[in-house]
Design a protein around this motif. Structure first.
Motif, PDB file in Angstrom:
ATOM      1  N   GLN A  25       0.834  -1.194   0.000  1.00 57.59           N
ATOM      2  CA  GLN A  25       0.000   0.000   0.000  1.00 57.59           C
ATOM      3  C   GLN A  25       0.867   1.242   0.000  1.00 57.59           C
ATOM      4  OE1 GLN A  25      -2.398   0.348   3.482  1.00 57.59           O
ATOM      5  NE2 GLN A  25      -3.882   1.728   2.530  1.00 57.59           N
ATOM      6  N   ALA A  26       0.475   2.225  -0.790  1.00 58.72           N
ATOM      7  CA  ALA A  26       1.220   3.480  -0.834  1.00 58.72           C
ATOM      8  C   ALA A  26       0.948   4.290   0.430  1.00 58.72           C
ATOM      9  CB  ALA A  26       0.814   4.282  -2.061  1.00 58.72           C
ATOM     10  N   LEU A  27       2.008   4.800   1.025  1.00 58.94           N
ATOM     11  CA  LEU A  27       1.856   5.664   2.198  1.00 58.94           C
ATOM     12  C   LEU A  27       1.799   7.128   1.779  1.00 58.94           C
ATOM     13  CD1 LEU A  27       4.328   4.222   4.834  1.00 58.94           C
ATOM     14  CD2 LEU A  27       1.866   4.407   5.028  1.00 58.94           C
ATOM     15  N   THR A  28       2.521   7.437   0.710  1.00 55.51           N
ATOM     16  CA  THR A  28       2.552   8.780   0.148  1.00 55.51           C
ATOM     17  C   THR A  28       2.266   8.614  -1.339  1.00 55.51           C
ATOM     18  OG1 THR A  28       4.847   8.652  -0.553  1.00 55.51           O
ATOM     19  CG2 THR A  28       4.453   9.334   1.719  1.00 55.51           C
ATOM     20  N   PRO A  29       2.039   9.699  -2.064  1.00 58.88           N
ATOM     21  CA  PRO A  29       1.982   9.546  -3.520  1.00 58.88           C
ATOM     22  C   PRO A  29       3.245   8.855  -3.980  1.00 58.88           C
ATOM     23  CG  PRO A  29       1.352  11.760  -2.883  1.00 58.88           C
ATOM     24  CD  PRO A  29       1.842  11.077  -1.636  1.00 58.88           C
ATOM     25  N   LEU A  30       3.092   7.916  -4.899  1.00 58.26           N
ATOM     26  CA  LEU A  30       4.193   7.019  -5.223  1.00 58.26           C
ATOM     27  C   LEU A  30       4.543   7.105  -6.696  1.00 58.26           C
ATOM     28  CD1 LEU A  30       5.387   5.035  -3.153  1.00 58.26           C
ATOM     29  CD2 LEU A  30       4.115   3.227  -4.278  1.00 58.26           C
ATOM     30  N   SER A  31       5.833   7.060  -6.997  1.00 59.82           N
ATOM     31  CA  SER A  31       6.281   6.861  -8.369  1.00 59.82           C
ATOM     32  C   SER A  31       7.047   5.551  -8.404  1.00 59.82           C
ATOM     33  CB  SER A  31       7.166   8.034  -8.793  1.00 59.82           C
ATOM     34  OG  SER A  31       7.967   7.665  -9.873  1.00 59.82           O
ATOM     35  N   TYR A  32       6.636   4.653  -9.294  1.00 60.18           N
ATOM     36  CA  TYR A  32       7.251   3.325  -9.310  1.00 60.18           C
ATOM     37  C   TYR A  32       7.240   2.761 -10.722  1.00 60.18           C
ATOM     38  CZ  TYR A  32       2.559   1.407  -9.781  1.00 60.18           C
ATOM     39  OH  TYR A  32       1.310   1.103 -10.244  1.00 60.18           O
ATOM     40  N   SER A  33       7.985   1.683 -10.934  1.00 57.81           N
ATOM     41  CA  SER A  33       7.942   0.953 -12.196  1.00 57.81           C
ATOM     42  C   SER A  33       7.716  -0.518 -11.918  1.00 57.81           C
ATOM     43  CB  SER A  33       9.256   1.099 -12.958  1.00 57.81           C
ATOM     44  OG  SER A  33       9.456   2.421 -13.366  1.00 57.81           O
ATOM     45  N   LEU A  34       7.147  -1.184 -12.887  1.00 55.17           N
ATOM     46  CA  LEU A  34       7.000  -2.634 -12.790  1.00 55.17           C
ATOM     47  C   LEU A  34       8.226  -3.297 -13.408  1.00 55.17           C
ATOM     48  CD1 LEU A  34       3.253  -3.108 -13.758  1.00 55.17           C
ATOM     49  CD2 LEU A  34       4.310  -3.194 -11.504  1.00 55.17           C
ATOM     50  N   VAL A  35       8.839  -4.195 -12.671  1.00 57.49           N
ATOM     51  CA  VAL A  35      10.020  -4.889 -13.177  1.00 57.49           C
ATOM     52  C   VAL A  35       9.648  -6.339 -13.429  1.00 57.49           C
ATOM     53  CG1 VAL A  35      12.391  -5.541 -12.701  1.00 57.49           C
ATOM     54  CG2 VAL A  35      11.504  -3.389 -11.823  1.00 57.49           C
ATOM     55  N   ARG A  36       9.864  -6.792 -14.664  1.00 57.88           N
ATOM     56  CA  ARG A  36       9.538  -8.172 -15.008  1.00 57.88           C
ATOM     57  C   ARG A  36      10.812  -9.011 -15.024  1.00 57.88           C
ATOM     58  NH1 ARG A  36       4.487  -8.178 -16.521  1.00 57.88           N
ATOM     59  NH2 ARG A  36       3.596  -6.108 -16.787  1.00 57.88           N
ATOM     60  N   SER A  37      10.612 -10.314 -14.957  1.00 56.58           N
ATOM     61  CA  SER A  37      11.785 -11.184 -14.886  1.00 56.58           C
ATOM     62  C   SER A  37      12.689 -10.974 -16.099  1.00 56.58           C
ATOM     63  CB  SER A  37      11.355 -12.646 -14.780  1.00 56.58           C
ATOM     64  OG  SER A  37      10.482 -12.980 -15.823  1.00 56.58           O
ATOM     65  N   GLU A  38      12.095 -10.717 -17.274  1.00 55.19           N
ATOM     66  CA  GLU A  38      12.916 -10.478 -18.468  1.00 55.19           C
ATOM     67  C   GLU A  38      13.873  -9.314 -18.238  1.00 55.19           C
ATOM     68  OE1 GLU A  38       9.454 -11.661 -18.347  1.00 55.19           O
ATOM     69  OE2 GLU A  38       8.948 -10.078 -19.780  1.00 55.19           O
ATOM     70  N   ASN A  39      13.355  -8.256 -17.635  1.00 51.77           N
ATOM     71  CA  ASN A  39      14.175  -7.067 -17.404  1.00 51.77           C
ATOM     72  C   ASN A  39      15.411  -7.396 -16.574  1.00 51.77           C
ATOM     73  OD1 ASN A  39      11.057  -5.463 -16.743  1.00 51.77           O
ATOM     74  ND2 ASN A  39      12.105  -5.589 -18.700  1.00 51.77           N
ATOM     75  N   ILE A  40      15.167  -8.174 -15.511  1.00 49.66           N
ATOM     76  CA  ILE A  40      16.277  -8.539 -14.643  1.00 49.66           C
ATOM     77  C   ILE A  40      17.261  -9.435 -15.383  1.00 49.66           C
ATOM     78  CG2 ILE A  40      16.919  -9.829 -12.574  1.00 49.66           C
ATOM     79  CD1 ILE A  40      15.631  -7.440 -11.623  1.00 49.66           C
ATOM     80  N   LEU A  41      16.725 -10.449 -16.084  1.00 50.46           N
ATOM     81  CA  LEU A  41      17.599 -11.399 -16.766  1.00 50.46           C
ATOM     82  C   LEU A  41      18.474 -10.697 -17.793  1.00 50.46           C
ATOM     83  CD1 LEU A  41      15.175 -14.420 -17.178  1.00 50.46           C
ATOM     84  CD2 LEU A  41      17.203 -14.244 -15.713  1.00 50.46           C
ATOM     85  N   GLU A  42      17.853  -9.762 -18.514  1.00 52.32           N
ATOM     86  CA  GLU A  42      18.579  -8.977 -19.512  1.00 52.32           C
ATOM     87  C   GLU A  42      19.749  -8.232 -18.860  1.00 52.32           C
ATOM     88  OE1 GLU A  42      17.073  -5.323 -22.169  1.00 52.32           O
ATOM     89  OE2 GLU A  42      15.579  -6.917 -21.849  1.00 52.32           O
ATOM     90  N   LEU A  43      19.422  -7.579 -17.757  1.00 53.91           N
ATOM     91  CA  LEU A  43      20.426  -6.806 -17.025  1.00 53.91           C
ATOM     92  C   LEU A  43      21.573  -7.699 -16.551  1.00 53.91           C
ATOM     93  CD1 LEU A  43      20.349  -3.763 -16.065  1.00 53.91           C
ATOM     94  CD2 LEU A  43      19.842  -4.667 -13.810  1.00 53.91           C
ATOM     95  N   VAL A  44      21.211  -8.849 -16.003  1.00 54.65           N
ATOM     96  CA  VAL A  44      22.212  -9.741 -15.442  1.00 54.65           C
ATOM     97  C   VAL A  44      23.067 -10.348 -16.545  1.00 54.65           C
ATOM     98  CG1 VAL A  44      22.515 -11.892 -14.191  1.00 54.65           C
ATOM     99  CG2 VAL A  44      20.870 -10.200 -13.386  1.00 54.65           C
ATOM    100  N   ASN A  45      22.436 -10.641 -17.683  1.00 47.26           N
ATOM    101  CA  ASN A  45      23.212 -11.179 -18.800  1.00 47.26           C
ATOM    102  C   ASN A  45      24.235 -10.166 -19.291  1.00 47.26           C
ATOM    103  OD1 ASN A  45      22.178 -13.707 -18.978  1.00 47.26           O
ATOM    104  ND2 ASN A  45      20.479 -13.113 -20.314  1.00 47.26           N
ATOM    105  N   ARG A  46      23.814  -8.913 -19.340  1.00 49.08           N
ATOM    106  CA  ARG A  46      24.732  -7.891 -19.810  1.00 49.08           C
ATOM    107  C   ARG A  46      25.888  -7.712 -18.821  1.00 49.08           C
ATOM    108  NH1 ARG A  46      22.246  -2.215 -21.548  1.00 49.08           N
ATOM    109  NH2 ARG A  46      20.602  -3.709 -21.942  1.00 49.08           N
ATOM    110  N   SER A  47      25.560  -7.743 -17.541  1.00 49.28           N
ATOM    111  CA  SER A  47      26.607  -7.521 -16.536  1.00 49.28           C
ATOM    112  C   SER A  47      26.390  -8.402 -15.309  1.00 49.28           C
ATOM    113  CB  SER A  47      26.606  -6.049 -16.111  1.00 49.28           C
ATOM    114  OG  SER A  47      27.327  -5.921 -14.913  1.00 49.28           O
ATOM    115  N   PRO A  48      27.163  -9.481 -15.224  1.00 52.05           N
ATOM    116  CA  PRO A  48      27.073 -10.346 -14.042  1.00 52.05           C
ATOM    117  C   PRO A  48      27.387  -9.592 -12.758  1.00 52.05           C
ATOM    118  CG  PRO A  48      28.374 -11.389 -15.763  1.00 52.05           C
ATOM    119  CD  PRO A  48      28.133  -9.989 -16.200  1.00 52.05           C
TER     120      PRO A  48
END
Lengths: 247, 247
Positions: free
Chosen positions: B95-118
């Motif tokens: 639950q948001a306590l204050t107005p919130l700015s956020y992004s949704l992170v999907r598993s692809e996003n993480i995997l891509e990042l990790v593949n590029r840089s272990p």
DNA sequence: CGAGACGTTGACCTCCTTCAAGAGAAGTGG
DNA sequence: CCACTTCTCTTGAAGGAGGTCAACGTCTCG
């Protein structure tokens, strides 16, 4: 060989012969440790996780004046603690409750396994997520439940987790630890744990039928009392994710 | 751009320009959410983790009769909850306590990042391990500390974590939530939290100087009181591991 | 100005702790 | 085989930390 770890992972993904062989090789030669001995002290350096084959251990954290909280009871098939690969200093102590058989698992071992089979990697990750969910449930129990509910929760948690590795049946389980351990896990005094266990007995939920043997008398009512039992189940890895990894 | 996430990871590994760009692209377009709104309810399906850019949120778990425990206060730079990739059903509410700015992170996003840089992958793992250590410390506080110590612990935890993302200085920090949130995180009633905060003030440890502004008056004594503050620090990833990943 | 959210304080009560003593079970040594 | 210690569990009684209920103050916002 159907070790506890294999039994647990088999609930998450389908395991082939090769997977089982690889899992059984994880961590190399088993070591032994007598009951009561400490495996790690808080603040010490660690360079491997502990894979428990047989016996119980306890992961706890102590304050300066002797107050102690049991973070987690480590059961056969548990890997304690996988974050060691990035975080080389323990912030807890690990102590054998019974004579222990365990192996040291190094990051290379895990990486090797995961490289060979990404599905096993996902399953291990799943197990890790399961443990986090257990810690969260533990936190809810300790933070917001009455002593009666808390002790019920801990018994339910142990019963469920032992069931996952074939060490409990639908009647009950063996609990080879004193009530002081339950107390430190629940954040209660051992005196009050004793009272609470007697009350659970008196009200027909749980009974001790031998020094360390506990019987679940009324699983339905116990589960209602516990409320947060859902997160403790270990369901199969979603088909969607398994298929993606098969490629 | 030095987002909170970048600031946090910079404490763990050295970040190049490319790393920073990749991290800022993680999760795609930012979304907004008004204060008080729920992002996830316990039991719902999830298919992405939440990366918070700005604002505070609270991860909590409720019992049937309304008792509530705050598992975690989610701050800018936090990723809640990365285990979603293997575990698609939430066992908590967010639950948001204050107005919130956020992004949704999907598993692809993480995997891509990790593949590029272990190295980034290891750093993210490190962050995750850090969060587990915080949960364990929280459990110790709730399970074995007095109300006075518990509230002190929570303030220390928030101060430390906010400091990691540049949202606190050595004087104090902004705490944009009511005492009821502190109470549900500490497992206390809000009435008793009020009393306890007044006592911390009276004894010269911590003072509220504006509705949501808190000042740390005596960091040394506060830290002594808290005891388990060590695990909250975020130290650099061991050189040995970084070097292995550079290859 | 009034309404509502949030914080503070007091009075009373309850759940759990602490202290203390006793009961069982299990191991030890004569 | 039986006294002896030791460890764990159990039960009672008293005390305390924190909860609950209720009233009031303060700040913000419409």
């Amino acid at each position: 060989m159907l070790t506890p770890l294999v039994l647990k992972l088999a609930r998450v993904i389908e395991l082939g012969e090769a997977d089982i062989t690889a899992l059984n090789a994880l961590g190399g030669a088993p070591r032994r440790c007598p009951a009561g001995q400490s495996l790690v002290e808080a603040g010490e350096r660690m360079n491997a996780a502990f894979l428990v084959h047989a016996g119980w251990a306890v992961r706890h954290c102590s304050l300066e004046d002797g107050r102690r909280l049991v973070l987690d009871i480590v059961l056969p098939g548990d890997i304690c603690d996988p974050t060691v690969f990035v975080r080389p200093r323990a912030d807890f102590s690990l102590q054998a409750l019974t004579p222990l058989s365990y192996s040291l698992v190094r990051s290379e071992n895990i990486l090797e396994l995961v490289n060979r089979s990404p599905r096993l990697g996902a399953a291990l990750w799943w197990i890790e997520a399961h443990e986090e969910a257990i810690t969260r449930a533990h936190l809810v129990a300790v933070g917001r439940m009455s002593a009666y509910e808390r002790v019920a929760y801990l018994l339910w948690e142990l019963w469920t987790r032992l069931g996952l590795v074939g060490l409990a049946d639908d009647k009950g389980f063996e609990l080879p630890c004193g009530q002081d351990v339950i107390a430190d896990a629940a954040g209660l005094s051992y005196v009050h744990v004793s009272r609470t266990l007697r009350r659970l007995d008196r009200e027909g939920l749980v009974r001790r039928h031998s020094p360390h043997g506990w019987r679940i008398l009324d699983a339905r009512r116990l589960r209602e009392l516990v409320q947060i039992a859902d997160g403790l189940r270990l369901s199969p890895l979603p088909r969607r994710i398994q298929q993606r990894l098969r490629r």
